[in-house]
Design an enzyme around this catalytic site. Structure first.
Site, PDB file in Angstrom:
ATOM      1  N   LYS A 157       0.806  -1.269  -0.041  1.00 11.23           N
ATOM      2  CA  LYS A 157       0.175   0.134   0.069  1.00 11.23           C
ATOM      3  C   LYS A 157       0.832   1.306  -0.065  1.00 11.23           C
ATOM      4  O   LYS A 157       2.124   1.127   0.088  1.00 11.23           O
ATOM      5  CB  LYS A 157      -0.905  -0.151   1.365  1.00 11.23           C
ATOM      6  CG  LYS A 157      -0.194  -0.341   2.425  1.00 11.23           C
ATOM      7  CD  LYS A 157      -1.033  -0.623   3.569  1.00 11.23           C
ATOM      8  CE  LYS A 157      -0.256  -0.503   4.962  1.00 11.23           C
ATOM      9  NZ  LYS A 157      -1.033  -1.207   6.087  1.00 11.23           N
ATOM     10  N   ARG A 184      -9.838  -0.968  15.012  1.00  9.46           N
ATOM     11  CA  ARG A 184      -9.647  -0.060  13.900  1.00  9.46           C
ATOM     12  C   ARG A 184     -10.659  -0.897  13.029  1.00  9.46           C
ATOM     13  O   ARG A 184     -11.850  -0.819  13.095  1.00  9.46           O
ATOM     14  CB  ARG A 184      -8.246  -0.199  13.461  1.00  9.46           C
ATOM     15  CG  ARG A 184      -7.984   1.055  12.367  1.00  9.46           C
ATOM     16  CD  ARG A 184      -6.501   1.144  11.932  1.00  9.46           C
ATOM     17  NE  ARG A 184      -6.064  -0.281  11.322  1.00  9.46           N
ATOM     18  CZ  ARG A 184      -4.600  -0.464  10.691  1.00  9.46           C
ATOM     19  NH1 ARG A 184      -3.906   0.698  10.781  1.00  9.46           N
ATOM     20  NH2 ARG A 184      -4.383  -1.374  10.153  1.00  9.46           N
ATOM     21  N   TYR A 189      16.287  30.173   6.211  1.00 10.20           N
ATOM     22  CA  TYR A 189      15.172  30.628   6.817  1.00 10.20           C
ATOM     23  C   TYR A 189      15.282  31.094   8.468  1.00 10.20           C
ATOM     24  O   TYR A 189      15.621  30.140   9.247  1.00 10.20           O
ATOM     25  CB  TYR A 189      13.614  29.932   6.576  1.00 10.20           C
ATOM     26  CG  TYR A 189      13.163  29.861   5.410  1.00 10.20           C
ATOM     27  CD1 TYR A 189      12.793  31.506   4.924  1.00 10.20           C
ATOM     28  CD2 TYR A 189      13.053  29.014   4.262  1.00 10.20           C
ATOM     29  CE1 TYR A 189      12.233  31.364   3.485  1.00 10.20           C
ATOM     30  CE2 TYR A 189      12.511  29.089   3.131  1.00 10.20           C
ATOM     31  CZ  TYR A 189      12.249  30.426   2.751  1.00 10.20           C
ATOM     32  OH  TYR A 189      11.709  30.424   1.342  1.00 10.20           O
ATOM     33  N   MET A 235      11.580  23.992   1.634  1.00  8.46           N
ATOM     34  CA  MET A 235      10.805  23.149   0.908  1.00  8.46           C
ATOM     35  C   MET A 235      11.447  22.317  -0.090  1.00  8.46           C
ATOM     36  O   MET A 235      11.077  21.046   0.049  1.00  8.46           O
ATOM     37  CB  MET A 235       9.677  23.922   0.192  1.00  8.46           C
ATOM     38  CG  MET A 235       8.754  23.309  -0.582  1.00  8.46           C
ATOM     39  SD  MET A 235       7.421  23.870  -1.433  1.00  8.46           S
ATOM     40  CE  MET A 235       6.670  24.854  -0.249  1.00  8.46           C
TER      41      MET A 235
HETATM   42  C1  LIG Z   1      -0.169  -1.932   6.644  1.00  3.08           C
HETATM   43  C2  LIG Z   1      -0.727  -3.418   7.042  1.00  3.08           C
HETATM   44  C3  LIG Z   1       0.070  -4.439   7.187  1.00  3.08           C
HETATM   45  C4  LIG Z   1       1.647  -4.508   7.285  1.00  3.08           C
HETATM   46  O1  LIG Z   1       2.063  -3.693   8.233  1.00  3.08           O
HETATM   47  P1  LIG Z   1       3.716  -3.293   8.760  1.00  3.08           P
HETATM   48  O2  LIG Z   1       3.698  -2.830  10.249  1.00  3.08           O
HETATM   49  O3  LIG Z   1       3.999  -2.378   7.883  1.00  3.08           O
HETATM   50  O4  LIG Z   1       4.374  -4.599   8.596  1.00  3.08           O
HETATM   51  C5  LIG Z   1      -0.484  -5.773   7.594  1.00  3.08           C
HETATM   52  N1  LIG Z   1      -1.781  -5.918   7.660  1.00  3.08           N
HETATM   53  C6  LIG Z   1      -3.018  -4.815   7.486  1.00  3.08           C
HETATM   54  C7  LIG Z   1      -4.069  -5.074   7.567  1.00  3.08           C
HETATM   55  C8  LIG Z   1      -2.045  -3.462   7.352  1.00  3.08           C
HETATM   56  O5  LIG Z   1      -2.960  -2.408   7.240  1.00  3.08           O
END
Ligand SMILES: *Cc1c(COP(=O)(O)O)cnc(C)c1O
Length: 348
Positions: free
Chosen positions: A37, A131, A248, A296
Site C-alpha cells: 500500500k 480499527r 530561513y 521546501m
Molecule cells: C499495513 C498493514 C500491514 C503491514 O504492516 P507493517 O507494520 O508495515 O508490517 C499488514 N496488515 C494490515 C491489515 C495492514 O494495514
C-alpha cells in the site's frame, strides 16, 4: 514520467528487499505476503511487487481499489487483496478486478454476498485493535456462512512493543476464531507480529515495514538490511564568514569561516524540518551535518574541507531506526513521505 536527470534519487537495493522478506517468513515460520500500500511504502509498488513475486511472494496487500488498479496484473498469478474492502462506490471497480476485497463490516459482507455471490474474498476480524474489522461475535455468528473466504485475518495493535499483554490476547482470540470460521488461509501478523515468532505465523504473514528496511521490533535489529538510500545533488557551494547565518529564520550562525553545500532536497521530498539539528549527509567518509532549517526543496550541510563541488552527489543519512529516533517521526512516516521527485534507481 520522472526525468532520469533528476537532482535527487533513491538508491534501492532489490537484494535487501528480498532478503528482508525471506527473513520475515523464516522468523514467523510461515509464508510471507507483502503490504505494498501507499505505493510500496513510498519506494514504488510496481518494482517492489515485481521483485518479491519473482522471489516467490504470492500475496500482496494494498489499501484501495485505486492502488489495485495502479498496480495492475501481478506476475506468477500472485493474488492481491484490498484492505479497505468494498464501499458501494467501489463495487464496479471490484467486480472488474481480479483483486479480492477484505470485507470489514457486516454491510460489506452483505454487499459482497448480494453483488458478487461465490466470488472469493478476504475477511478482517477485529481482535482488539478497534480499527477495521468485524467483531468476533459477528464473525462467529454465522454472518460469514456462504462466503468463499480465502484469507481470514486480524491485525495486531502492539506487536512492536515487547511483551505487551495485548499481543497474547489477540493471538488467543485469533486462534479461537480460526478454529470456528472456515477459510482457505489465516493471517494475523504484520512485520512486528512476524518478529514474535512462529506462534504468530498462522500460515500467512503480511509484512510491510520490515521489507523496506524498517526495524519493527528489537528482534529484527541486525537482521534487516536497509533498502532505500537518499542521494542529493549539490546545487551550490558557499563560503561563510564567521557571523554569517544560513536559511530561513537565520537559525544557524557560523562561529568560524565555513563551507556549506546546498542540496536539492527538502521537506516536500519527505525530508521534514524535524531533521534540523539532526540530519547528516556523507561526502565519502566525511560526515556533513545539516545546518539551519530544512526548506521546501533545499537543505544546507556543512561540508568543511570535503573535496566536493557543485554537481556532486552526497549520500543523505536515512537509516530508518536512527532517523526515527532523532526526529520523532515513525519509520513508516519516513518511508511513505518520500514523495515523487526522486528518481528511483534499483541496483539490480
Ligand atoms: C499495513 C498493514 C500491514 C503491514 O504492516 P507493517 O507494520 O508495515 O508490517 C499488514 N496488515 C494490515 C491489515 C495492514 O494495514
Amino acid at each position: 514520467m520522472i526525468p532520469n536527470d533528476a537532482p535527487l534519487r533513491l538508491i534501492l537495493d532489490g537484494a535487501a528487499l528480498v532478503a528482508n522478506w525471506r527473513w520475515a517468513s523464516a522468523t514467523a515460520a510461515a509464508p510471507a505476503g507483502a503490504a505494498v500500500k501507499a505505493d510500496g511504502y513510498g519506494l514504488g509498488a510496481h518494482e517492489v511487487s515485481r521483485r518479491l513475486a519473482a522471489a516467490g511472494c504470492r500475496d500482496f496487500f494494498v489499501a484501495t481499489w485505486a492502488e489495485a488498479d495502479a498496480l495492475g496484473a501481478l506476475p506468477f498469478g500472485a493474488g492481491l487483496s484490498v484492505l479497505h474492502g468494498v464501499r458501494e462506490e467501489d463495487m464496479a471497480a471490484a467486480l472488474a478486478s481480479t483483486a479480492r476485497p477484505v470485507l470489514n463490516t457486516p454491510t460489506m459482507v452483505a454487499r459482497w454476498k448480494a453483488e458478487a455471490p461465490g466470488r472469493p474474498c478476504d475477511v478482517m476480524v477485529d481482535t482488539g485493535m478497534n480499527r477495521l474489522g468485524l467483531s468476533l461475535a459477528d464473525a462467529m455468528s454465522g454472518l460469514l456462512d456462504g462466503l468463499e473466504i480465502d484469507v481470514l485475518m486480524s491485525h495486531l495493535a502492539c506487536a512492536d512493543e515487547v511483551d505487551h499483554p495485548l499481543n497474547e490476547r489477540q493471538r488467543a482470540s485469533f486462534a479461537e476464531l480460526s478454529a470456528a470460521v472456515p477459510a482457505r488461509r489465516y493471517s494475523l501478523a504484520n512485520s512486528a507480529g512476524a518478529c514474535l515468532g512462529p506462534d504468530y505465523g498462522f500460515g500467512l504473514i503480511r509484512p510491510g515495514l520490515v521489507l523496506y528496511g524498517g526495524i519493527p521490533h528489537p528482534a529484527a535489529a541486525g537482521h534487516v538490511a536497509q533498502v532505500a538510500g537518499i542521494e542529493a545533488q549539490i546545487l551550490q557551494i558557499r563560503d561563510l564568514l564567521a557571523g554569517d547565518t544560513v536559511g530561513y529564520g537565520a537559525t544557524f550562525t557560523a562561529v568560524a569561516p565555513a563551507r556549506v553545500a546546498i542540496l536539492n532536497l527538502g521537506y516536500a521530498d519527505g525530508y521534514l524540518r524535524a531533521f534540523a539539528g539532526h540530519g547528516v549527509a556523507w561526502a565519502g567518509e566525511r560526515a556533513c551535518p545539516l545546518v539551519g532549517r530544512v526548506s521546501m526543496d533545499l537543505t544546507a550541510v556543512d561540508i568543511g574541507t570535503a573535496d566536493v563541488g557543485e554537481g556532486d552527489w552526497l549520500t543523505v543519512d536515512y537509516a530508518l531506526d536512527r532517523a526515527a529516533q532523532a526526529t520523532g517521526l515513525s519509520q513508516y512516516e519516513l518511508l511513505t513521505g518520500l514523495g515523487s521527485r526522486y528518481q528511483r534507481l534499483w541496483n539490480d
